[in-house]
Design an enzyme around this catalytic site. Structure first.
Site, PDB file in Angstrom:
ATOM      1  N   GLY A 160       0.827  -1.172   0.084  1.00 47.63           N
ATOM      2  CA  GLY A 160      -0.035   0.115   0.006  1.00 47.63           C
ATOM      3  C   GLY A 160       0.733   1.049   0.088  1.00 47.63           C
ATOM      4  N   VAL A 168       1.429   5.217   1.879  1.00 45.53           N
ATOM      5  CA  VAL A 168       1.299   5.834   2.985  1.00 45.53           C
ATOM      6  C   VAL A 168       1.001   7.424   2.545  1.00 45.53           C
ATOM      7  CG1 VAL A 168       2.027   6.338   5.227  1.00 45.53           C
ATOM      8  CG2 VAL A 168       2.245   4.087   4.412  1.00 45.53           C
ATOM      9  N   ASP A 194       6.173  -8.450   8.997  1.00 46.64           N
ATOM     10  CA  ASP A 194       6.758  -7.728   7.998  1.00 46.64           C
ATOM     11  C   ASP A 194       7.608  -6.583   8.754  1.00 46.64           C
ATOM     12  OD1 ASP A 194       7.857  -7.115   5.428  1.00 46.64           O
ATOM     13  OD2 ASP A 194       6.226  -5.647   5.134  1.00 46.64           O
TER      14      ASP A 194
END
Ligand SMILES: *[C@@H]1O[C@H](CO)[C@@H](O)[C@H](O)[C@H]1NC(C)=O
Ligand SMILES: *[C@@H]1O[C@H](CO)[C@@H](O)[C@H](O)[C@H]1NC(C)=O
Ligand SMILES: *[C@@H]1O[C@H](CO)[C@@H](O)[C@H](O)[C@H]1NC(C)=O
Ligand SMILES: *[C@@H]1O[C@H](CO)[C@@H](O)[C@H](O)[C@H]1NC(C)=O
Ligand SMILES: *[C@@H]1O[C@H](CO)[C@@H](O)[C@H](O)[C@H]1NC(C)=O
Ligand SMILES: *[C@@H]1O[C@H](CO)[C@@H](O)[C@H](O)[C@H]1NC(C)=O
Ligand SMILES: *[C@@H]1O[C@H](CO)[C@@H](O)[C@H](O)[C@H]1NC(C)=O
Ligand SMILES: *[C@@H]1O[C@H](CO)[C@@H](O)[C@H](O)[C@H]1NC(C)=O
Ligand SMILES: *[C@@H]1O[C@H](CO)[C@@H](O)[C@H](O)[C@H]1NC(C)=O
Length: 707
Positions: A423, A425, A535
């Site tokens: 994704g 940010v 992660d």
């Protein structure tokens, strides 16, 4: 011992399939037989290779004294589905039986090799079943060994296959090669008088039901008469839709109104009629419009049904109109409209246009609202909302999409803080001038969608000084967005690899590692099942104004499952801290690409100092570094049980920092020990006779235990 090589014949078809993969598909099937016995043979299948799309689909119709049976290689085909791209085949039963005459086990193992054919065992329709009262059997494949143990120590029950008399395991995807194998330590030599055999089959779930009559186990063989049905998924060729479309002369989806589908069971594609059409997508004009009006159970219509190309219209009879989905008679009062003067008509027209526009806008708005609500519900928003109200958890906010759009200037490119694993940010500013970071994910795992609200609830309660606070989320979009507090000083990755060449002391580095480990230990112990970050890497560790570490992105782990073992990545992060080198250096020679491998080999050769960052590697620090390196090595242990827990890692780092920070650390280990007043590692160094740097570690007695 006999080994049934059922695949012998398959090898022939696989050879043909490979060669024939370049054949031009037969448009129709002029002159080809379309039935064999009771079985319809739809294209791309055909009796004989010339009637099939290519050799992989060529069937043989055998005359077995008056009954006709269809075969592909040595396997009998009993059913073919074109819409589902499945074929039902009879496959063999592997068995192991005690032979009292020779007082030995005799067995027969089925061996099936579909590797180079269009077929794969369907993992949704089949299961691996092991039947017997003392049988452990496996199915081995190119990359799997799967099996289970079946005993009769618990009483077998009709219809149950969970270890008593029968056990079962799922079939993995992309399974083309199977070979059965029995564990010889489990045999029926002692129980043969009541249960002589054990079996393994890979077969259609729906066709199997355990019966206690299988305990005199030869009955199982008799019920199925030696063969069991298996469901095979098939594909036209082992290429993706995109690859297939590059050569239109061999592309199989030839019908108008047909579509290509990637297989979900191994590589390959197949075809499907588009929505509203039905038939055979592999034949020119094979997909035919569905007349929905003939089937009012699947396509309900109250009123007048009218079929259209690919769809249907459901309207009211003349003199009726629709009110909330129901036809009601019109009221007859339109007459006066015709008598209106022209001016009146044009005014009326203008009003009409305005009204139509308004109602359209209102409709669109409602639709949008509806979609938003749908997503909100889908993501468990209601549950979250309820919980928050009841517990007065004010610190967690459910943001609307509009709020976040405003805060991030409509997700402007200039607001991007970074691109994460799954994704982007964005930096944002709320109306009350709180700075936030908004994580917009690209995709989300279906499974997690429903539990999203619940998981948010857990994550929202996490409150730890070294974990970036989750302020809220936005649920009314397709993929939920996460809102975190904004951390100003960038990522650890930036600090290490950035160009500013800033001096970072070893203590700071260890402190960052310690704080990260603490945070993870907290996450691991916070909830059950533990929250796994999944992660951990330097770009996910943020630094606040005082260079205190803050672990970020833990919420994202629930969005997309990640299989990377996280301890390893944390360890790599630690090494990164010590060496200031990238975890992967793609330009380096093969065996030096991975920092972990370089680090390990440096450790082995006692040349740690070569790889460490010059800023921190000096003789005084060396023993600490070795100690940290040793800890890192422990974390890399293959077996989870041998690895220290995150809590132990944190504790050890903490001790190291305390020892290091103490001014006497180097000179006077004994006094230090009493100063710390707790169990601690004391490290003393010396030079061995060979001149190599050596480390002597003493775990000093626990002072708390009385001394
Ligand atoms: C396309 O398919 C045809 C027929 O199968 C084949 O003869 C031809 O070589 C293929 N072309 C390419 C570029 O692969
Ligand atoms: C099939 O077999 C039966 C009996 O063996 C025989 O009578 C019949 O003629 C055969 N049919 C064909 C088409 O060969
Ligand atoms: C084992 O079974 C096979 C086939 O069922 C049979 O041909 C063979 O003779 C048997 N061997 C022994 C030693 O009984
Ligand atoms: C299965 O068949 C393929 C090709 O037909 C072959 O390459 C492979 O080695 C076979 N696998 C085994 C285990 O025999
Ligand atoms: C299980 O079903 C079979 C018939 O299918 C029956 O003969 C047997 O008695 C049943 N076993 C039990 C334990 O009910
Ligand atoms: C059966 O298994 C036992 C071990 O569980 C082994 O000692 C014995 O030799 C086996 N018998 C046969 C006939 O394979
Ligand atoms: C069982 O299979 C054999 C040959 O495999 C066949 O001759 C026999 O008719 C079959 N019996 C039943 C009941 O299907
Ligand atoms: C098929 O898979 C490929 C690669 O996995 C992907 O790029 C493509 O979009 C997929 N096509 C369809 C129609 O799903
Ligand atoms: C469906 O069609 C049948 C026959 O055309 C009719 O009797 C029935 O009422 C219809 N059902 C609905 C729900 O329209």
């Amino acid at each position: 011992m006999a080994k049934l090589l059922l695949s012998a014949l398959l090898i022939c078809i696989s050879a043909i399939w490979v060669v024939a993969a370049a054949d031009v598909p037969v448009g129709g099937r002029g002159g080809c037989q379309t039935r064999c016995g009771n079985l319809d043979i739809p294209f791309p299948f055909g009796i004989g290779d010339q009637c099939a799309i290519h050799g992989g689909f060529g069937l043989e119709c055998k005359n077995d004294s008056g009954t006709y049976r269809t075969f592909i290689g040595s396997f009998e085909v009993t059913k073919i589905s074109v819409p589902d791209a499945k074929a039902w085949m009879k496959t063999g039963i592997s068995w192991q039986c005690y032979d009292p005459a020779i007082k030995q086990m005799n067995d027969s193992m089925v061996w099936q090799n579909f590797t180079d054919t269009p077929y794969r065992f369907s993992y949704t329709d089949n299961k691996i079943f092991v039947i017997g009262c003392n049988t452990m059997a496996y199915m081995t494949s190119d990359s799997y060994v799967i099996g289970c143990l079946s005993t009769c120590s618990d009483e077998p029950k009709n219809g149950s296959c969970s270890g008593a008399g029968c056990c079962s395991v799922d079939v993995p995807p992309d399974l083309g090669y199977v070979e059965a194998y029995f564990n010889k330590d489990y045999n029926t030599s002692r129980i043969w008088s009541y249960s002589r055999c054990g079996y393994l089959v890979v077969m259609e779930k729906a066709a199997f039901s355990y019966s206690t009559t299988y305990i005199p186990s030869i009955n199982f063989w008799n019920v199925y008469n030696g063969t069991v049905p298996a469901v095979m998924d098939w594909v036209i060729r082992r290429e993706t839709c995109d690859e297939a479309k590059t050569n239109m002369s061999s592309y199989a989806c030839v019908s108008d109104k047909s579509e290509c589908l990637n297989s979900t069971n191994g590589q390959g594609y197949r075809c499907k009629c588009s929505k509203g059409f039905d038939g055979n997508p592999y034949i020119k004009d094979g997909c035919i419009d569905i007349n929905e009006c003939l089937d009012n159970t699947t396509y309900p219509c109250i009123g007048l049904c009218q079929n259209t190309m690919g769809s249907y219209v459901c309207s009211c009879h003349q003199g009726q109109h629709k009110v909330e989905g129901v036809c009601v008679p019109d009221q007859k009062n339109q007459k006066s409209a015709w008598e209106m003067p022209v001016v009146g008509a044009s005014v009326g027209f203008v009003i009409l246009v305005i009204m139509a526009t308004c109602s359209y806008l209102i409709h669109e708005r409602r639709k949008l609202q509806h979609i938003k609500q749908k997503y909100f519900k889908l993501h468990g928003g209601l549950l979250l909302f309820q919980e928050m109200n009841s517990n007065e958890r004010k610190s967690f906010t459910i943001f609307s999409e509009a709020e976040l759009q405003q805060a991030t200037n409509k997700f402007d490119k200039n607001q991007i803080l970074g691109h994460g694993g799954h994704g982007t940010v964005y930096k944002g500013l709320l109306k009350d001038s709180t700075e936030i970071a908004v994580k917009k994910c690209m995709t989300m795992d279906e499974q997690h969608k429903k539990e999203f609200g619940k998981e948010m609830l857990i994550l929202s309660q996490i409150n730890h000084v070294s974990i970036v606070k989750l302020l809220g989320c936005c649920l009314e979009v397709q993929v939920p967005m996460l809102v975190y507090e904004f951390i100003p000083n960038g990522t650890l990755s930036n600090l290490i690899h950035g160009n500013h060449g800033q001096n970072i002391s070893l203590v700071t580095r260890l402190r960052i590692a310690y704080e990260s480990a603490e945070a993870l230990a907290y996450l691991h112990s916070y909830a059950s099942p533990p929250i796994i970050h999944g992660d951990v890497k330097s770009s996910n560790i943020l630094l606040d104004t005082n260079f205190m570490a803050k672990v970020s992105d833990f919420g994202a782990s629930i969005l997309a499952p990640i299989d990377k073992p996280q301890l390893v990545t944390l360890v790599q992060g630690t090494w990164e801290l010590l060496t200031r080198k990238n975890v992967f250096n793609l330009d380096a020679p093969e065996n030096e690409k991975s920092l972990s491998i370089r680090f390990l080999s440096a450790m082995k050769e006692n040349k740690l100092e070569n790889i460490l960052d010059d800023q921190i590697s000096n003789n005084e620090n060396m023993e600490f570094l070795e100690e940290v390196a040793d800890l890192a090595k422990q974390c890399l242990a293959m077996c989870g049980e041998d690895r220290p827990s995150m809590k132990e890692v944190a504790e050890k780092l903490d001790r190291l920092i305390k020892v290091m920070q103490h001014p006497w650390a180097q000179q006077n280990p004994e006094e230090l020990e009493s100063l710390l007043g707790e169990s601690s590692y004391v490290i003393s160094s010396g030079v061995s006779s060979t001149g190599n740097f050596s480390i002597e570690k003493k775990v000093v007695k626990d002072l708390e235990s009385g001394r």
